[in-house]
Design a protein around this motif. Structure first.
Motif, PDB file in Angstrom:
ATOM      1  N   CYS A 130       0.853  -1.184   0.000  1.00 36.19           N
ATOM      2  CA  CYS A 130       0.000   0.000   0.000  1.00 36.19           C
ATOM      3  C   CYS A 130       0.893   1.239   0.000  1.00 36.19           C
ATOM      4  CB  CYS A 130      -0.894  -0.025   1.239  1.00 36.19           C
ATOM      5  SG  CYS A 130      -1.688   1.529   1.643  1.00 36.19           S
ATOM      6  N   THR A 131       0.647   2.159  -0.913  1.00 38.35           N
ATOM      7  CA  THR A 131       1.383   3.418  -0.955  1.00 38.35           C
ATOM      8  C   THR A 131       0.404   4.560  -0.753  1.00 38.35           C
ATOM      9  OG1 THR A 131       3.048   2.527  -2.484  1.00 38.35           O
ATOM     10  CG2 THR A 131       2.909   4.921  -2.286  1.00 38.35           C
ATOM     11  N   LEU A 132       0.663   5.378   0.259  1.00 34.79           N
ATOM     12  CA  LEU A 132      -0.153   6.546   0.552  1.00 34.79           C
ATOM     13  C   LEU A 132       0.640   7.801   0.213  1.00 34.79           C
ATOM     14  CD1 LEU A 132      -1.427   5.423   4.081  1.00 34.79           C
ATOM     15  CD2 LEU A 132      -2.491   4.988   1.860  1.00 34.79           C
ATOM     16  N   PHE A 133      -0.081   8.889   0.013  1.00 36.46           N
ATOM     17  CA  PHE A 133       0.555  10.162  -0.325  1.00 36.46           C
ATOM     18  C   PHE A 133       0.105  11.212   0.681  1.00 36.46           C
ATOM     19  CE2 PHE A 133       0.417   7.610  -4.084  1.00 36.46           C
ATOM     20  CZ  PHE A 133       1.674   7.792  -4.648  1.00 36.46           C
ATOM     21  N   SER A 134       1.062  11.982   1.172  1.00 35.74           N
ATOM     22  CA  SER A 134       0.762  12.944   2.222  1.00 35.74           C
ATOM     23  C   SER A 134       1.219  14.343   1.828  1.00 35.74           C
ATOM     24  CB  SER A 134       1.450  12.548   3.537  1.00 35.74           C
ATOM     25  OG  SER A 134       2.851  12.723   3.422  1.00 35.74           O
TER      26      SER A 134
END
Length: 291
Positions: A130-134
Motif C-alpha cells: 500500500c502506498t499513501l501520499f501525504s
C-alpha cells in the motif's frame, strides 16, 4: 494497474449545490471537478479506469466522459447505491480490477505539481503493498494523519486526532496491490455503517507493508469538500493557468501529451482557443505543448 475514481457520496457540506448535482460534476474554475483526478490518472499512465457514482448521476457521467475512446483510454461505470465507505469501492470494482494492482483516486481531490508528475510515477514503479501520499498541513487534526519511521514505512494512522502525532495529512490517492480486494471484503463496518479506507490502510500498516510518499512544497493539494476549499481550488487553477498559459486538469491535454491522441484530435475536442485576458496570458491548449 487499473484505476478507480470514486465520485459518489451525498456531499452534505456543499448543499444546496449538491441537491441537484453530483459534487464531482461541480465546476472547479473552468472544468468539472472529476476532470482533475481523471487527468492525473492519465498522466500516471493508467489506461483503464472505473468511475463509481451514485445511481441518479451515472448517466451524467457517461454523457460527460463517454467510453474514453476519444482520449485513447477505456472508461467503465458502476454505482454505489448508498454511502458505504471508500473501501467499499474496491468490492464494487472487483470484476473490473481482476488480478491487477489498483490506483484509487477520490473524485473531489485535486493535485497539481511538477509536469510530468515524476515523483508519483516513481512511486508507481516501485509500489509494493500500500502506498499513501501525504502533504504537510497546518491543521492536521482536520485530516487523517500518518506517522512514519526513518525508512518511510507508516507506523500509525489516526483519523482527525485531537492531538496529532505529525503534520502529514493523508491525501485522496492510494496505490494498492491486489490483496486489497480481499482485505476490503474482510473489513467490519464502522459505527457509521461504512467500510473505512483507514481500516483498510491499517491492515497494511500492521503487516509492515504501508509506505508514505510526502508531496513536497512544489505540490498543491485540495480536498474540495467545502465551499471555501472549492473556491480556493478554483482561484488556484485560474491563477496558475494564466501564469502557465496552459490548462490544468484537462483530460484532452493529458491524453495528447501521453501520445494517446493526435494534435488534430486535441484541436477538434478542445474547441476555440480562448482570447488573451487582461489578467494575464491565456495562450490556449496548443501554446507550449509537445507530443
Amino acid at each position: 494497474m487499473r484505476g478507480i475514481i470514486l465520485a459518489g457520496g451525498s456531499a452534505t457540506r456543499l448543499r444546496p449545490l449538491t441537491l441537484v448535482s453530483s459534487k464531482q460534476l461541480l465546476p472547479v474554475y473552468d472544468k468539472p471537478m472529476i476532470y482533475y483526478p481523471l487527468s492525473l490518472l492519465i498522466e500516471l499512465g493508467l489506461r483503464e479506469i472505473l468511475v463509481i457514482s451514485t445511481p441518479e448521476h451515472r448517466d451524467q457521467y457517461t454523457r460527460l466522459l463517454g467510453d474514453g475512446s476519444r482520449l485513447g483510454i477505456r472508461l467503465e461505470y458502476t454505482v454505489q447505491d448508498a454511502p458505504r465507505g471508500l473501501a467499499h469501492a474496491l468490492l464494487l470494482a472487483r470484476p473490473f480490477i481482476g488480478g491487477r494492482r489498483i490506483c484509487l483516486a477520490l473524485g473531489d481531490n485535486l493535485f497539481h505539481g511538477p509536469d510530468p508528475p515524476g515523483r508519483l510515477r516513481e512511486s508507481l514503479g516501485r509500489h509494493r503493498g500500500c502506498t499513501l501520499f501525504s502533504r504537510k498541513v497546518t491543521e492536521p487534526e482536520q485530516y487523517g494523519v500518518a506517522t512514519v519511521d526513518a525508512h518511510g514505512r507508516v507506523v500509525a494512522l489516526e483519523e482527525k486526532p485531537t492531538r496529532p502525532r505529525s503534520d502529514l495529512a493523508v491525501t485522496g490517492l492510494y496505490f494498492y496491490d491486489n490483496d486489497a480486494l480481499d482485505k476490503a471484503a474482510a473489513l467490519t463496518p464502522s459505527r457509521r455503517g461504512e467500510l473505512e479506507i483507514t481500516d483498510l490502510n491499517r491492515c497494511y500498516v500492521r503487516e509492515g507493508r504501508a509506505s508514505l510518499v510526502e508531496l513536497g512544497d512544489d505540490w498543491a493539494w485540495f480536498d474540495t469538500g467545502t465551499p471555501d476549499s472549492l473556491l480556493d481550488a478554483a482561484q488556484y487553477i485560474r491563477t496558475h493557468q494564466q501564469l502557465r498559459g496552459r490548462p490544468i486538469g484537462s483530460p484532452e491535454d493529458a491524453a495528447f501529451r501521453a501520445g494517446l491522441i493526435s494534435r488534430e484530435e486535441l484541436v477538434r475536442q478542445s474547441g476555440p482557443v480562448p482570447a488573451p485576458s487582461s489578467a494575464g496570458p491565456r495562450r490556449g491548449l496548443l501554446s507550449e505543448h509537445r507530443p
